[in-house]
Design a protein around this motif. Sequence first.
Motif, PDB file in Angstrom:
ATOM      1  N   ALA A  38       0.808  -1.139  -0.002  1.00  0.00           N
ATOM      2  CA  ALA A  38       0.029  -0.017   0.039  1.00  0.00           C
ATOM      3  C   ALA A  38       0.978   1.242   0.001  1.00  0.00           C
ATOM      4  O   ALA A  38       1.920   1.130   0.435  1.00  0.00           O
ATOM      5  CB  ALA A  38      -0.958  -0.030   1.318  1.00  0.00           C
ATOM      6  N   CYS A  39       0.453   2.346  -0.826  1.00  0.00           N
ATOM      7  CA  CYS A  39       1.291   3.444  -0.763  1.00  0.00           C
ATOM      8  C   CYS A  39       0.301   4.811  -0.884  1.00  0.00           C
ATOM      9  O   CYS A  39      -0.572   4.946  -1.735  1.00  0.00           O
ATOM     10  CB  CYS A  39       2.274   3.560  -1.781  1.00  0.00           C
ATOM     11  N   GLY A  40       0.383   5.600   0.175  1.00  0.00           N
ATOM     12  CA  GLY A  40      -0.642   6.889   0.161  1.00  0.00           C
ATOM     13  C   GLY A  40      -0.264   7.866  -1.047  1.00  0.00           C
ATOM     14  O   GLY A  40       0.878   7.871  -1.316  1.00  0.00           O
ATOM     15  N   VAL A  41      -1.258   8.507  -1.269  1.00  0.00           N
ATOM     16  CA  VAL A  41      -0.829   9.837  -2.052  1.00  0.00           C
ATOM     17  C   VAL A  41      -0.770  11.037  -1.371  1.00  0.00           C
ATOM     18  O   VAL A  41      -1.787  11.396  -0.874  1.00  0.00           O
ATOM     19  CB  VAL A  41      -2.141   9.929  -3.123  1.00  0.00           C
ATOM     20  N   CYS A  42       0.174  11.627  -1.888  1.00  0.00           N
ATOM     21  CA  CYS A  42       0.846  12.843  -0.897  1.00  0.00           C
ATOM     22  C   CYS A  42       0.894  14.048  -1.898  1.00  0.00           C
ATOM     23  O   CYS A  42       1.322  14.124  -3.001  1.00  0.00           O
ATOM     24  CB  CYS A  42       2.075  12.589  -0.038  1.00  0.00           C
ATOM     25  N   HIS A  43       0.907  15.228  -1.180  1.00  0.00           N
ATOM     26  CA  HIS A  43       0.888  16.520  -1.906  1.00  0.00           C
ATOM     27  C   HIS A  43       2.748  16.375  -2.684  1.00  0.00           C
ATOM     28  O   HIS A  43       2.661  16.986  -3.538  1.00  0.00           O
ATOM     29  CB  HIS A  43       0.934  17.637  -1.082  1.00  0.00           C
ATOM     30  N   THR A  44       3.278  15.983  -1.909  1.00  0.00           N
ATOM     31  CA  THR A  44       4.817  15.995  -2.362  1.00  0.00           C
ATOM     32  C   THR A  44       4.894  15.306  -3.811  1.00  0.00           C
ATOM     33  O   THR A  44       5.652  15.670  -4.522  1.00  0.00           O
ATOM     34  CB  THR A  44       5.573  15.398  -1.242  1.00  0.00           C
ATOM     35  N   ASP A  45       4.073  14.222  -3.861  1.00  0.00           N
ATOM     36  CA  ASP A  45       4.017  13.304  -5.133  1.00  0.00           C
ATOM     37  C   ASP A  45       3.899  14.295  -6.315  1.00  0.00           C
ATOM     38  O   ASP A  45       4.149  14.511  -7.443  1.00  0.00           O
ATOM     39  CB  ASP A  45       3.244  12.261  -5.227  1.00  0.00           C
ATOM     40  N   LEU A  46       2.410  15.369  -6.122  1.00  0.00           N
ATOM     41  CA  LEU A  46       2.068  16.017  -7.124  1.00  0.00           C
ATOM     42  C   LEU A  46       3.103  17.041  -7.385  1.00  0.00           C
ATOM     43  O   LEU A  46       3.341  17.337  -8.322  1.00  0.00           O
ATOM     44  CB  LEU A  46       0.871  16.678  -6.498  1.00  0.00           C
ATOM     45  N   HIS A  47       4.004  17.526  -6.208  1.00  0.00           N
ATOM     46  CA  HIS A  47       5.017  18.679  -6.335  1.00  0.00           C
ATOM     47  C   HIS A  47       5.890  18.029  -7.266  1.00  0.00           C
ATOM     48  O   HIS A  47       6.608  18.628  -7.999  1.00  0.00           O
ATOM     49  CB  HIS A  47       5.530  19.151  -5.234  1.00  0.00           C
ATOM     50  N   TYR A  48       6.446  16.959  -7.114  1.00  0.00           N
ATOM     51  CA  TYR A  48       7.457  16.117  -8.095  1.00  0.00           C
ATOM     52  C   TYR A  48       7.067  16.364  -9.552  1.00  0.00           C
ATOM     53  O   TYR A  48       7.641  16.700 -10.390  1.00  0.00           O
ATOM     54  CB  TYR A  48       7.545  14.539  -7.633  1.00  0.00           C
ATOM     55  N   ARG A  49       5.788  15.968  -9.650  1.00  0.00           N
ATOM     56  CA  ARG A  49       5.129  15.696 -11.076  1.00  0.00           C
ATOM     57  C   ARG A  49       5.019  17.330 -11.589  1.00  0.00           C
ATOM     58  O   ARG A  49       5.522  17.207 -12.591  1.00  0.00           O
ATOM     59  CB  ARG A  49       3.603  15.313 -10.858  1.00  0.00           C
ATOM     60  N   GLY A 158       1.325   2.357   6.101  1.00  0.00           N
ATOM     61  CA  GLY A 158       2.095   2.965   5.294  1.00  0.00           C
ATOM     62  C   GLY A 158       2.113   4.685   5.558  1.00  0.00           C
ATOM     63  O   GLY A 158       3.070   5.226   5.266  1.00  0.00           O
ATOM     64  N   LEU A 159       0.702   5.134   5.829  1.00  0.00           N
ATOM     65  CA  LEU A 159       0.666   6.370   6.183  1.00  0.00           C
ATOM     66  C   LEU A 159       1.520   6.996   7.127  1.00  0.00           C
ATOM     67  O   LEU A 159       1.994   8.375   6.929  1.00  0.00           O
ATOM     68  CB  LEU A 159      -0.802   6.806   6.421  1.00  0.00           C
ATOM     69  N   LEU A 160       1.954   6.301   7.966  1.00  0.00           N
ATOM     70  CA  LEU A 160       3.079   6.869   8.865  1.00  0.00           C
ATOM     71  C   LEU A 160       4.199   7.272   8.540  1.00  0.00           C
ATOM     72  O   LEU A 160       5.089   7.914   8.922  1.00  0.00           O
ATOM     73  CB  LEU A 160       3.552   5.609   9.882  1.00  0.00           C
ATOM     74  N   GLY A 161       4.501   6.687   7.060  1.00  0.00           N
ATOM     75  CA  GLY A 161       5.989   6.862   6.281  1.00  0.00           C
ATOM     76  C   GLY A 161       5.974   8.488   6.107  1.00  0.00           C
ATOM     77  O   GLY A 161       7.012   8.930   5.509  1.00  0.00           O
ATOM     78  N   CYS A 162       5.066   9.438   6.234  1.00  0.00           N
ATOM     79  CA  CYS A 162       5.134  10.696   5.676  1.00  0.00           C
ATOM     80  C   CYS A 162       4.254  11.478   6.281  1.00  0.00           C
ATOM     81  O   CYS A 162       4.391  12.064   7.657  1.00  0.00           O
ATOM     82  CB  CYS A 162       4.987  10.809   4.274  1.00  0.00           C
ATOM     83  N   GLY A 163       3.187  12.118   5.897  1.00  0.00           N
ATOM     84  CA  GLY A 163       2.253  13.153   6.332  1.00  0.00           C
ATOM     85  C   GLY A 163       1.446  12.794   7.592  1.00  0.00           C
ATOM     86  O   GLY A 163       1.626  13.927   8.413  1.00  0.00           O
ATOM     87  N   ILE A 164       1.221  11.830   7.695  1.00  0.00           N
ATOM     88  CA  ILE A 164       0.452  11.471   9.233  1.00  0.00           C
ATOM     89  C   ILE A 164       1.473  11.505  10.231  1.00  0.00           C
ATOM     90  O   ILE A 164       1.486  12.229  11.426  1.00  0.00           O
ATOM     91  CB  ILE A 164      -0.404  10.148   9.168  1.00  0.00           C
ATOM     92  N   MET A 165       2.767  11.085   9.968  1.00  0.00           N
ATOM     93  CA  MET A 165       3.768  11.049  11.094  1.00  0.00           C
ATOM     94  C   MET A 165       4.230  12.571  11.290  1.00  0.00           C
ATOM     95  O   MET A 165       4.503  12.997  12.448  1.00  0.00           O
ATOM     96  CB  MET A 165       5.023  10.333  10.574  1.00  0.00           C
ATOM     97  N   ALA A 166       4.218  13.379  10.096  1.00  0.00           N
ATOM     98  CA  ALA A 166       4.729  14.635  10.362  1.00  0.00           C
ATOM     99  C   ALA A 166       3.612  15.492  11.217  1.00  0.00           C
ATOM    100  O   ALA A 166       4.094  16.228  12.103  1.00  0.00           O
ATOM    101  CB  ALA A 166       4.462  15.502   9.029  1.00  0.00           C
TER     102      ALA A 166
END
Length: 361
Positions: A38-49, A158-166
């Motif tokens: 599983a992998c969440g969709v984050c604003h950072t992915d869109l910023h990369y794009r 998986g969400l702990l890997g970025c935004g939710i942990m932040a």
Amino acid sequence: MPQEVSAVIARERNAPVEVTTIVVPDPGPGEAVVAVQACGVCHTDLHYREGGISDEYPFLLGHEAAGVVESVGEGVTDVAPGDFVVLNWRAVCGTCRACARGRPWYCFDTHNAAQKMTLLDGTELTPALGIGAFAEKTLVASGQCTKVDPRADPAVAGLLGCGIMAGLGAAINTGGVSRGDSVAVIGCGGVGDAAIAGAALAGAGRIIAVDIDDRKLQTARRFGATHTVDSSGTDPVAAIRELTGGNGADVVIEAVGRPETYEQAFYARDLAGTVVLVGVPTPEMRIDLPLLDVFGRGGSLKSSWYGDCLPSRDFPMLIDLYLQGRLDLAGFVTERIPLDGVEEAFARMHRGDVLRSVVVD
Ligand code: APR
Ligand code: ZN
Ligand code: ZN
């Protein structure tokens, strides 16, 4: 043997993302190949794009992921094939100045896999935040894998890997929220709601949620907000003061990333209160604060980077609280989507319709 798997890439600036086949090499020394669940969709992915982070196209997107270690390279002892892991984008070195001082969350030398994943024609991919997990499998540094209880739902873990942990970490680690504190959170997307959940976990008294979107305020209550302020029509500083006996909040967390909301956070804190900036500003943003107000109000102005987390310490603990029913991590998963649903998920994220869309296999 290198493996060919499906993955989501951003090929060029502003082009819609595409599902394509990539090549994942066997893990080299200190590396691991992870079968992503599983992998969440984050604003950072869109910023990369959109080209807002770097020009090193093509990007392999996705970085809020959980999965099972498939194979490990030479010298890897911290994880083994079969381990259920949450991926992190700051594998600490353990030896730099920050690590040596016992502050590994500030590590200056975090690492990623040394080898590159590629397209079929050999073009090297740049994995988002050194992860790249909108893929059936991905290659990471073994230190980017943190073992957690395998009973956890991968979409949640998986969400702990970025935004939710932040967000959780902004309250628990950076803000140091303690029992009875009044806390205000400005911006109630996934990150702000996680800060609210973190404040609740830490035993905060009043938790004031502030947003310009009334839908977000309803959701914020689910995570522990005790009061809400719709700042589209009200001055949030005055409202927060009023809700805290005229004083301001002990801890104010800014989870938007804009100068005006940072300024609101600054003035909404109590004397000697703490302001935590977790929203990510753009390079051109500026604030102009009277120095006398900085001096006169005392307290501290902090930024929180990745929730100042230490994955090995924080991920297993938070998963345990979730499995015990004491932390509503599952509430952050708004929808589950397939690998070819990422572009549409970006649109829903942009409209503010979701906390997190999660790609599941
Ligand atoms: N005042 C209050 N709230 C606002 C304002 C404002 N002026 N402008 C936007 N918001 C609210 C939005 O309505 C939304 O609910 O802020 C929230 C932002 O949430 P999301 O867009 O879902 O973003 P999120 O994933 O929570 O990330 C927030 O933290 O890690 C950073 O890069 C991330 O800067 C971003 C921030
Ligand atoms: Zn270090
Ligand atoms: Zn992210």
